[in-house]
Enzyme design. Structure first.
Site, PDB file in Angstrom:
ATOM      1  N   ARG A  39      55.249  35.408  45.266  1.00  0.00           N
ATOM      2  CA  ARG A  39      54.407  36.675  44.713  1.00  0.00           C
ATOM      3  C   ARG A  39      53.091  36.749  45.282  1.00  0.00           C
ATOM      4  O   ARG A  39      52.267  36.117  44.854  1.00  0.00           O
ATOM      5  CB  ARG A  39      54.417  36.521  43.130  1.00  0.00           C
ATOM      6  CG  ARG A  39      53.812  37.706  42.409  1.00  0.00           C
ATOM      7  CD  ARG A  39      53.867  37.376  40.916  1.00  0.00           C
ATOM      8  NE  ARG A  39      53.177  38.436  40.064  1.00  0.00           N
ATOM      9  CZ  ARG A  39      51.812  38.540  39.772  1.00  0.00           C
ATOM     10  NH1 ARG A  39      51.022  37.574  40.187  1.00  0.00           N
ATOM     11  NH2 ARG A  39      51.461  39.476  39.096  1.00  0.00           N
ATOM     12  N   SER A 111      61.398  42.243  35.067  1.00  0.00           N
ATOM     13  CA  SER A 111      60.343  41.827  33.999  1.00  0.00           C
ATOM     14  C   SER A 111      60.524  43.065  32.927  1.00  0.00           C
ATOM     15  O   SER A 111      60.603  44.308  33.130  1.00  0.00           O
ATOM     16  CB  SER A 111      58.919  41.969  34.682  1.00  0.00           C
ATOM     17  OG  SER A 111      58.724  40.911  35.426  1.00  0.00           O
ATOM     18  N   LYS A 140      47.407  37.026  35.663  1.00  0.00           N
ATOM     19  CA  LYS A 140      47.855  38.588  36.057  1.00  0.00           C
ATOM     20  C   LYS A 140      46.782  39.595  35.493  1.00  0.00           C
ATOM     21  O   LYS A 140      46.691  39.350  34.270  1.00  0.00           O
ATOM     22  CB  LYS A 140      49.285  38.944  35.428  1.00  0.00           C
ATOM     23  CG  LYS A 140      49.697  40.187  35.736  1.00  0.00           C
ATOM     24  CD  LYS A 140      51.344  40.437  35.250  1.00  0.00           C
ATOM     25  CE  LYS A 140      51.835  41.600  34.913  1.00  0.00           C
ATOM     26  NZ  LYS A 140      52.125  42.357  36.149  1.00  0.00           N
TER      27      LYS A 140
HETATM   28  N1  3NM Z   1      54.038  38.335  34.959  1.00  0.00           N
HETATM   29  P1  3NM Z   1      50.613  32.089  34.208  1.00  0.00           P
HETATM   30  S1  3NM Z   1      52.558  37.064  33.143  1.00  0.00           S
HETATM   31  C1  3NM Z   1      53.293  37.011  37.049  1.00  0.00           C
HETATM   32  O1  3NM Z   1      53.901  39.124  31.564  1.00  0.00           O
HETATM   33  C2  3NM Z   1      53.275  37.276  35.634  1.00  0.00           C
HETATM   34  O2  3NM Z   1      55.157  39.915  32.974  1.00  0.00           O
HETATM   35  C3  3NM Z   1      53.812  38.406  33.724  1.00  0.00           C
HETATM   36  O3  3NM Z   1      51.073  33.269  35.079  1.00  0.00           O
HETATM   37  C4  3NM Z   1      54.177  39.182  32.539  1.00  0.00           C
HETATM   38  O4  3NM Z   1      51.691  30.758  34.075  1.00  0.00           O
HETATM   39  C5  3NM Z   1      52.208  36.707  34.855  1.00  0.00           C
HETATM   40  O5  3NM Z   1      49.474  31.385  35.213  1.00  0.00           O
HETATM   41  C6  3NM Z   1      51.421  35.484  35.267  1.00  0.00           C
HETATM   42  O6  3NM Z   1      50.058  32.370  33.034  1.00  0.00           O
HETATM   43  C7  3NM Z   1      51.946  34.196  34.832  1.00  0.00           C
END
Ligand code: 3NM
Length: 215
Positions: A39, A111, A140
């Site tokens: 990503r 998603s 994010k």
């Molecule tokens: N998508 P971390 S949260 C890429 O809610 C991504 O759809 C999300 O990273 C969503 O594990 C997210 O550091 C980031 O929180 C996840």
């Protein structure tokens, strides 16, 4: 494709802050991640030939470990290099169109944030659903409000045959809640990318599955 417990690592070059990204990915693969998603986001994101080169290098590492290599959003790149799958969000290309382009064999992840989006993604040919953010995330910028695990419980009840991967702020401390909600996998960026000891953290993420079952 998503046998429990799946530990799905997501990374782009900007997430590998203190380590060289190939080194980090190799450490995570050696420690037993089950899925990898490239990503590549943000101001410093690789593009064009540099992105393709990096993607091919990540793909080669994943192949060595027999781990599926999935690309976020960039269907063209995924097709050009023969990635194992594509993951799209609600703002990206519609999942039915992605499925038409990638064919039946490749993995398609979508998603979703509600039962309605889940139904649409499944109708559009999704193989698995990413649901989040479960907890607050630092990875994010445009993430929605943390939703907890309630929606994961609802969607797994309604579509028990579709693997759900929880995402957003998941660590070895809180992952048991996500397993307990019925998720087949947990997707993480920072828990692994920023771990001091990647191998130990991945071990703890896996162990959290047993704890999720015992509650
Ligand atoms: N998508 P971390 S949260 C890429 O809610 C991504 O759809 C999300 O990273 C969503 O594990 C997210 O550091 C980031 O929180 C996840």
């Amino acid at each position: 494709m998503f046998s429990r417990p799946s530990i799905y690592f997501i990374m782009g070059t900007s997430n590998a802050k203190e380590k060289e990204p190939h080194f980090l990915l190799n450490e995570a693969l050696a420690a037993g991640i089950t899925h990898f998603q490239l990503r590549e986001k943000g101001e410093t994101a690789l593009r064009g030939e540099a992105l393709e080169k990096f993607a091919r290098e990540c793909q080669a590492l994943c192949t060595q470990y027999g781990v599926p290599f999935i690309i976020n959003d960039d269907v063209e790149l995924a097709l050009a290099i023969g990635a194992d799958g594509v993951h799209v969000g609600q703002e990206d290309m519609h999942c039915g169109d992605v499925r038409a382009l990638i064919g039946a064999e490749k993995v398609l992840g979508v998603s979703v944030h509600s039962e309605e989006e889940a139904a649409q993604a499944i109708a559009g040919g999704a193989d698995y659903l990413g649901m989040g953010p479960v907890f607050a995330t630092i990875s994010k910028n445009d993430a929605k409000e943390p939703a907890g695990v309630r929606k994961i419980i609802e969607v797994t009840r309604k579509y028990p045959q579709v693997p759900i991967v929880g995402i957003g702020g998941i660590t070895s401390e809180n992952a048991n809640e996500v397993w307990q909600a019925g998720a087949a996998g947990i997707a993480v960026i920072s828990a692994i990318a920023q771990a001091r000891d990647v191998s130990a953290e991945i071990g703890r993420l896996r162990d959290s599955y047993e704890r999720g079952q015992m509650i």
